[in-house]
Structure formats: C-alpha cells, structure tokens
Write an enzyme that holds these catalytic residues in place. Structure first.
Site, mmCIF file in Angstrom:
data_model
loop_
_atom_site.group_PDB
_atom_site.id
_atom_site.type_symbol
_atom_site.label_atom_id
_atom_site.label_comp_id
_atom_site.label_asym_id
_atom_site.label_seq_id
_atom_site.Cartn_x
_atom_site.Cartn_y
_atom_site.Cartn_z
ATOM 1 N N GLU A 36 104.475 20.327 -46.719
ATOM 2 C CA GLU A 36 105.310 19.564 -45.782
ATOM 3 C C GLU A 36 105.473 20.363 -44.507
ATOM 4 O OE1 GLU A 36 109.207 18.391 -47.005
ATOM 5 O OE2 GLU A 36 108.456 17.275 -48.729
ATOM 6 N N GLN A 94 89.021 3.683 -34.490
ATOM 7 C CA GLN A 94 89.415 2.552 -35.349
ATOM 8 C C GLN A 94 90.300 1.619 -34.527
ATOM 9 O OE1 GLN A 94 90.683 3.521 -39.389
ATOM 10 N NE2 GLN A 94 89.984 5.616 -39.077
ATOM 11 N N HIS A 127 89.067 6.487 -26.213
ATOM 12 C CA HIS A 127 87.789 5.905 -26.633
ATOM 13 C C HIS A 127 87.573 4.524 -25.995
ATOM 14 C CE1 HIS A 127 84.339 5.016 -29.022
ATOM 15 N NE2 HIS A 127 84.942 4.025 -29.631
ATOM 16 N N LYS A 191 70.770 1.938 -28.634
ATOM 17 C CA LYS A 191 70.817 2.574 -29.958
ATOM 18 C C LYS A 191 71.156 1.539 -31.024
ATOM 19 C CE LYS A 191 74.727 4.482 -31.008
ATOM 20 N NZ LYS A 191 75.916 5.344 -31.052
ATOM 21 N N ASP A 217 79.364 10.810 -22.629
ATOM 22 C CA ASP A 217 80.033 10.042 -23.687
ATOM 23 C C ASP A 217 81.447 10.596 -23.836
ATOM 24 O OD1 ASP A 217 80.307 8.131 -25.644
ATOM 25 O OD2 ASP A 217 78.664 8.860 -26.908
ATOM 26 N N ASP A 221 80.594 13.758 -32.301
ATOM 27 C CA ASP A 221 81.132 14.027 -33.633
ATOM 28 C C ASP A 221 80.039 14.713 -34.462
ATOM 29 O OD1 ASP A 221 82.406 14.066 -36.050
ATOM 30 O OD2 ASP A 221 83.074 11.994 -36.014
ATOM 31 N N SER A 222 79.204 13.955 -35.122
ATOM 32 C CA SER A 222 78.104 14.587 -35.881
ATOM 33 C C SER A 222 77.016 15.106 -34.945
ATOM 34 C CB SER A 222 77.494 13.561 -36.836
ATOM 35 O OG SER A 222 76.807 12.575 -36.092
ATOM 36 N N GLY A 224 74.644 13.246 -33.894
ATOM 37 C CA GLY A 224 73.449 12.419 -34.106
ATOM 38 C C GLY A 224 73.091 11.578 -32.887
ATOM 39 N N THR A 225 74.098 10.908 -32.333
ATOM 40 C CA THR A 225 73.860 10.013 -31.190
ATOM 41 C C THR A 225 73.170 10.773 -30.060
ATOM 42 O OG1 THR A 225 75.869 8.804 -31.775
ATOM 43 C CG2 THR A 225 75.025 8.483 -29.534
HETATM 44 C C1 R5P Z 1 81.052 5.985 -30.347
HETATM 45 O O1 R5P Z 1 81.337 4.852 -29.988
HETATM 46 C C2 R5P Z 1 81.419 7.196 -29.549
HETATM 47 O O2 R5P Z 1 81.529 6.927 -28.180
HETATM 48 C C3 R5P Z 1 80.399 8.293 -29.771
HETATM 49 O O3 R5P Z 1 79.148 7.838 -29.292
HETATM 50 C C4 R5P Z 1 80.280 8.626 -31.246
HETATM 51 O O4 R5P Z 1 81.539 8.860 -31.804
HETATM 52 C C5 R5P Z 1 79.408 9.858 -31.419
HETATM 53 O O5 R5P Z 1 79.295 10.100 -32.766
HETATM 54 P P1 R5P Z 1 78.173 11.056 -33.358
HETATM 55 O O6 R5P Z 1 78.188 12.342 -32.558
HETATM 56 O O7 R5P Z 1 78.590 11.229 -34.796
HETATM 57 O O8 R5P Z 1 76.846 10.349 -33.247
#
Ligand code: R5P
Length: 311
Positions: A36, A94, A127, A191, A217, A221-222, A224-225
């Site tokens: 907590e 989300q 976002h 994409k 952008d 996150d990962s 990948g994009t």
């Molecule tokens: C998605 O709509 C966001 O703008 C980013 O393009 C997305 O979150 C990137 O995610 P990742 O790095 O996992 O591909």
C-alpha cells in the site's frame, strides 16, 4: 506556487523546479508491508497553488496510485488549487472500445484523477487530443514538437529532410512538425497490424528517395512500429532514418531492438524517466521537456496564455 513530485520521474521534477527557481515541496512516499502507498507532505500547503508532477509510466498502476494518493493528501491539506502534471498519461492508448465488452480505461483514469481532487491537468503529447474531453476540468496538452524541431534544425539544417508518420493515425502530428521545419515534405507509412503487439509495414506513401527521413510519433513501446518503418524507408531509397518520439515507454526488449535496427538515432524526451538501458545506448538521445513544462506551469500560475507557447 508549490511543486511536489511523486517518485515516477524525480530528475524531471527537479529540473522543472530548477527552471521555476522554487524548491520541491518536502513530501515522502512510503510503502506498507503489503505495498500500500502512503504519502505524507511535510510542509504547509494550505491555500497554495500546487503542481504535482507524476508521469503514469511503468510501473503504470503504482505510479497512477501514487498520483491519486498525492492529490488526495493535497486536497485534505487544503491546497487552494491542485494541478496534476502528468507529462506521460498512461492508459491513453485505451481511448475507445476496440471491441464489444471492452473498457475505455483512459476515461476511467481521467475520472479517477478528477475524483481524487485535481482542479487542472497538464500533459504532454496526449496520445489523442480528444482525451482532453475526458476531463471536465481544464486540461492543457503541450506539444514537444517545438523542442524537437529546434533539435532537428540544429542537426540537419537545410538538408533534404522528409517528415514521416509511421502510421496513418499520426499524420496530423507529422504535418505539424513538417510545418515547423519550413514546410518539409511529408510521407506516410501505411502499416497493417495483423495481431496486437505485432506491426507490419506495407507501403510508403510519398517519395523518400535520397531524403533524410524523420519519423515522428507520440510513443515508442516495443519499438516494432519504428524499427519496421525504418527498414521500409531505407528499402525505398531513404538516405538515413532517425526517429523523434515524445514518450520513450521502451518496454521489454525495445532498447535492444532499437540498437539492432536500421535507425540512425532515436530521440526521446524525459517525459518518462529514461531507463539505464536507454541511457547506455549510443543510438538513443534524450531531450528535456523540463523548460516547456516549467514555462507552462509558470503561465498557469500567472494566469497567462499557455497556447502562445506553441507559436
Ligand atoms: C500507436 O498508436 C502509437 O502512436 C505508437 O505508434 C505505438 O504505441 C508504438 O508501439 P510499438 O513501439 O510497440 O510499435
């Protein structure tokens, strides 16, 4: 004015306090044995205009809870006005129902922040701009684009630039950056994401031949994009590819993915505390949004224009 910080990004909070030449409010966050969170403010905040700085980045739920409990502590200590400064607003992805029987968690988080007692919200590159409408309290959404444009101009000057949106959803953001770069041309990566967490590059809209491409952008996150987009751009004849991304979420193996990618450089901001792995990477550079956020705080406290910061 008082500046208080949670534990999510103390270096950013210190830099903002330094910009404003005010000390950080003396507060501490402790944990009970069962995890907590307990927040204690060690100085008087009665009647004060308080800004609490806490990005809701990894670990998102702990940092969010710390923000909510910090706001509650301030409200019960009779702060006059509480501004939740959330440079990275977690759960923002989300923002709609992707399918039946799914939540809109960004709205839930907005409700939680409001119900905890925040009077205003200040964020950076939400976002989706519409998330401001999830709050019924004033919400300022700052743009990192001016900070990025200054850096790009210093690095590339008048070279053959091309601003690239890594997906169709980011075109408005990319166009705004291109406008700041003397109306640089724009390309779009079309994409297709077959499964959640995977991204696949299909097409490049625009001629990137012999251009220095700047991918823009809000979130990496990962990775990948971006890494897939960089490969596709080079295959289409780009001279080089760099990426400017506001929020370096960089989960899991993202830094390793960037290090092994075709990206010349990834530039992120300190809206999220950079991890040790990203600090150690010679491919990743961090720009500070502390002056931008600090100036916005100063203007909110003075009740002067925040939007003129974007000119
Ligand atoms: C998605 O709509 C966001 O703008 C980013 O393009 C997305 O979150 C990137 O995610 P990742 O790095 O996992 O591909």
């Amino acid at each position: 004015m008082k500046i208080m910080s949670g534990n999510a990004n103390l270096p950013l909070a210190r830099a903002i306090a330094g910009y404003l030449e005010v000390p950080l409010t003396d507060a501490s966050v402790r944990r009970f044995a069962d995890e907590e969170i307990f927040v204690e403010i060690h100085e008087n905040v009665r009647g004060e205009d308080v800004f609490i700085i806490q990005p809701t980045s990894f670990p998102a739920n702990d940092n969010l809870m710390e923000l909510l409990i910090g706001i509650d502590a301030l409200r019960r200590a009779s702060a006059r006005r509480i501004t939740a400064v959330v440079p990275y607003f977690g759960y923002a992805r989300q923002d709609r129902k992707p399918g039946p029987r799914t939540p809109i968690s960004a709205k839930l988080v907005a409700n939680l922040i409001t119900e905890a007692g925040a009077n205003r919200v200040l964020s950076v590159d939400l976002h989706a701009g519409q998330i401001q409408g999830f709050f019924d309290i004033p919400t300022d959404n700052l743009y990192a684009a001016p900070v990025m444009a200054a850096d790009i101009q210093a690095r590339y000057g008048n070279e053959d630039l091309m601003v690239v949106s890594p997906d169709v959803g980011g075109v408005v953001r990319a166009r705004a950056l291109a406008k700041r770069l003397d109306n640089a041309p724009l390309a779009i990566v079309d994409k297709r994401r077959e499964r959640p967490g995977e991204s696949e590059v299909m097409n490049i809209i625009g001629n990137v031949q012999d251009r220095h491409c700047i991918l823009i952008d809000d979130i990496i996150d990962s990775g990948g994009t971006l890494c897939n987009a960089a490969t596709a751009l080079l295959e289409h004849g780009a001279k080089s590819v760099a990426a400017y991304i506001t929020h370096g979420v960089l989960s899991g193996g993202a830094v390793a993915r960037v290090n092994g990618s075709a990206l010349k450089e990834l530039v992120i901001t300190d809206s999220i505390l950079p991890t040790e792995a990203s600090m150690a990477s010679d491919r990743i550079r961090v720009l500070s949004v502390a002056p931008l956020v600090g100036e916005a705080i100063r203007r909110i406290a003075d009740e002067s224009s925040v939007s003129s910061l974007f000119d």
